[in-house]
Design a protein around this motif. Structure first.
Motif, short mmCIF file in Angstrom:
data_model
loop_
_atom_site.label_atom_id
_atom_site.label_comp_id
_atom_site.label_asym_id
_atom_site.label_seq_id
_atom_site.Cartn_x
_atom_site.Cartn_y
_atom_site.Cartn_z
N SER A 134 0.84 -1.21 0.00
CA SER A 134 0.00 0.00 0.00
C SER A 134 0.87 1.25 0.00
O SER A 134 1.89 1.29 0.68
CB SER A 134 -0.92 0.00 1.22
OG SER A 134 -0.17 0.11 2.41
N LYS A 135 0.46 2.27 -0.76
CA LYS A 135 1.26 3.49 -0.79
C LYS A 135 0.46 4.75 -1.14
O LYS A 135 0.88 5.85 -0.78
CB LYS A 135 2.44 3.34 -1.74
CG LYS A 135 2.08 3.05 -3.20
CD LYS A 135 3.35 2.82 -4.02
CE LYS A 135 3.03 2.50 -5.46
NZ LYS A 135 4.24 2.22 -6.27
N ILE A 136 -0.67 4.63 -1.82
CA ILE A 136 -1.43 5.81 -2.23
C ILE A 136 -2.61 6.00 -1.27
O ILE A 136 -3.56 5.22 -1.29
CB ILE A 136 -1.94 5.69 -3.68
CG1 ILE A 136 -0.79 5.31 -4.62
CG2 ILE A 136 -2.59 7.00 -4.12
CD1 ILE A 136 0.32 6.34 -4.69
N LYS A 137 -2.55 7.02 -0.42
CA LYS A 137 -3.58 7.23 0.59
C LYS A 137 -4.92 7.60 -0.03
O LYS A 137 -4.96 8.37 -0.98
CB LYS A 137 -3.15 8.33 1.56
CG LYS A 137 -1.91 8.00 2.38
CD LYS A 137 -1.52 9.18 3.25
CE LYS A 137 -0.28 8.88 4.07
NZ LYS A 137 0.14 10.05 4.88
N GLY A 138 -6.01 7.03 0.54
CA GLY A 138 -7.32 7.44 0.06
C GLY A 138 -8.47 6.52 0.43
O GLY A 138 -9.62 6.92 0.39
N SER A 139 -8.20 5.26 0.81
CA SER A 139 -9.27 4.32 1.09
C SER A 139 -9.77 4.43 2.53
O SER A 139 -9.01 4.76 3.44
CB SER A 139 -8.81 2.89 0.83
OG SER A 139 -8.82 2.59 -0.54
N VAL A 140 -11.03 4.08 2.73
CA VAL A 140 -11.57 3.96 4.08
C VAL A 140 -11.82 2.50 4.42
O VAL A 140 -12.35 2.18 5.48
CB VAL A 140 -12.85 4.79 4.26
CG1 VAL A 140 -12.57 6.26 3.99
CG2 VAL A 140 -13.98 4.29 3.37
N ALA A 141 -11.42 1.60 3.51
CA ALA A 141 -11.45 0.16 3.76
C ALA A 141 -10.32 -0.46 2.95
O ALA A 141 -9.99 0.01 1.86
CB ALA A 141 -12.80 -0.43 3.36
N ALA A 142 -9.72 -1.50 3.49
CA ALA A 142 -8.59 -2.12 2.81
C ALA A 142 -9.05 -2.99 1.64
O ALA A 142 -10.13 -3.58 1.70
CB ALA A 142 -7.80 -2.97 3.79
N PRO A 143 -8.22 -3.10 0.59
CA PRO A 143 -8.46 -4.12 -0.45
C PRO A 143 -7.96 -5.45 0.12
O PRO A 143 -6.81 -5.83 -0.04
CB PRO A 143 -7.61 -3.62 -1.62
CG PRO A 143 -6.50 -2.84 -0.97
CD PRO A 143 -7.05 -2.28 0.31
#
Length: 421
Positions: free
Chosen positions: A198-207
């Motif tokens: 992971s490196k690009i901030k923006g999700s409110v839930a993990a893939p």
């Protein structure tokens, strides 16, 4: 099949609470791996995944990073208000948002809303030895204009121009683990609820399909001659939204922001427009590319907003038996569509496609790019289960019955599967 008339009750199964993994295993890659290969089901351990993949293939995963999207404010009356960041609005670009200083705006879910009818919320804290006050103010007029009142427009301001919003979230935000875990987030979740890539901030839930990967597994994938590439889809809280309507035509899919770089499009074309997708978010991104490229066939000067994929476009637009779109009596192949995206990037001299997708993938949908899928086990009566059923041509019961009978762990922190139709 008339996809819109699918009854969600046909995609139900009994999931005992004790089968939901509340915490991950101590070693990510020691989770169980169910393998569905052309109708046959077996199991293994995740660290052996590379042995089950064809050398020379292309694997695509989602590099998004979960942000500390949940914040709490205490009113002078003592009422606790939760503000959950959903989508940036000013600035709307995620990268710019996290670098911004002094002020920004988001669409947010608000907990205990009835206690926040007017006025601003304030929270005092320290960063790097400096005292800050963060102020949150709701703009109800913009709320109605932007989201119809489902999420709320909140303006944030803070009194230190040297501190970015990313730093503020690190200081006062909380990691939003899935609601079905029925527990508070713990310090360990800050590591275990992020993929190692992971490196690009923006999700409110993990893939969450990616949570099983370790550096050792990735190295073994490379040694097998499998090309790895990445996309970005920022996962919204809508991923947990249950289907409450009887038929899926009445369910509104959430929209998610995606970024796909030129290199990824080139790799897809070099690999015969085929990929192994890690997770349903990668699936939604890859499959959406086809429709974005087709829009460019019609309108080469389309804007990023114009390229947005609406929920029912794959079903409503004219298409052949394979699901390929027909434009001006001509079938648009996947290769033609991807080439249109490359041409679009070249014309505008940009390195990445930025757009959004609202696509719903359900039985009756024909996959075009994704040939293998690595994914976890999803909630009953969910759009993610519909996506899996579409991929397996309706054979999802065989997978889930096996997983339930062989002590697999379910949902975000649960075990994994490799699906090969």
């Amino acid at each position: 099949m008339d996809t819109k008339h699918i009854r969600i009750s046909d995609y139900n199964y009994e999931l005992p609470d004790e089968r939901i993994a509340k915490f991950p295993l101590a070693q990510r890659d020691h989770s169980k791996l169910l393998i569905y290969n052309n109708g046959k089901v077996s199991d293994d351990i995740f660290y052996n995944l590379p042995q089950h993949l064809p050398s020379g293939a292309l694997m695509v995963y989602n590099n998004t990073r979960v942000i500390y999207a949940r914040m709490h404010f205490r009113k002078e009356t003592g009422a606790l208000i939760e503000v959950f960041l959903m989508e940036p609005t000013l600035p709307a670009d995620y990268e710019q948002m996290f670098q911004t200083t002094q002020k920004c705006s988001w669409l947010c879910m608000v907990g205990n809303l009835k206690k926040w009818k007017e006025g601003s919320l304030k929270r005092d804290f320290e960063i790097k030895g400096h005292h800050l006050t963060l102020t949150a103010t709701m703009d109800r007029s913009k709320t109605k204009e932007q989201s119809g009142g489902t999420n709320y427009w909140v303006d944030f301001e803070w009194d230190n121009c040297q501190v970015s919003f990313a730093e503020i979230l690190e200081a006062v935000g909380e990691l939003p683990i899935p609601p079905y875990l029925n527990r508070k987030s713990e310090e360990s979740d800050k590591t275990t609820y992020q993929t190692v890539y992971s490196k690009i901030k923006g999700s409110v839930a993990a893939p969450t399909a990616g949570l099983h990967f370790t550096d050792d597994v990735l190295a073994a994938i490379d040694e097998r001659g499998i090309q790895r590439d990445e996309v970005t889809l920022h996962v919204g809280a809508g991923t947990f939204k249950p289907v409450k309507s009887e038929k899926i035509e009445d369910h509104a899919m959430h929209s998610e922001y995606i970024v796909v770089h030129r290199h990824t499009i080139e790799q897809l074309l070099a690999h015969d427009c085929s990929a192994i997708a890690v997770g349903t978010t990668s699936v939604r991104t890859l499959q959406s590319l086809y429709y974005m490229g087709a829009k460019l066939v019609v309108n080469p000067d389309a804007s990023e907003n114009d390229l947005h994929v609406n929920q029912w476009e794959p079903y409503d637009l004219p298409h052949d038996e394979e699901g390929l779109l027909i434009i001006d009596r001509q079938t648009v192949t996947v290769a033609q569509s991807l080439q249109q995206i490359l041409d679009y990037l070249d014309r505008d001299n940009i390195e990445a496609l930025h757009s959004s997708t609202q696509i719903i993938i359900a039985p009756g949908y024909n996959y075009k790019i994704v040939k293998m899928l690595i994914t976890n086990f999803h909630q009953p009566q969910s759009t993610l289960l519909l996506l899996v059923s579409a991929f397996l041509k309706g054979d999802w019961h065989k997978v889930y019955d096996y997983a339930l009978a062989h002590d697999f762990r379910f949902l975000s922190y649960g075990d994994s599967s490799l699906l090969i139709p």
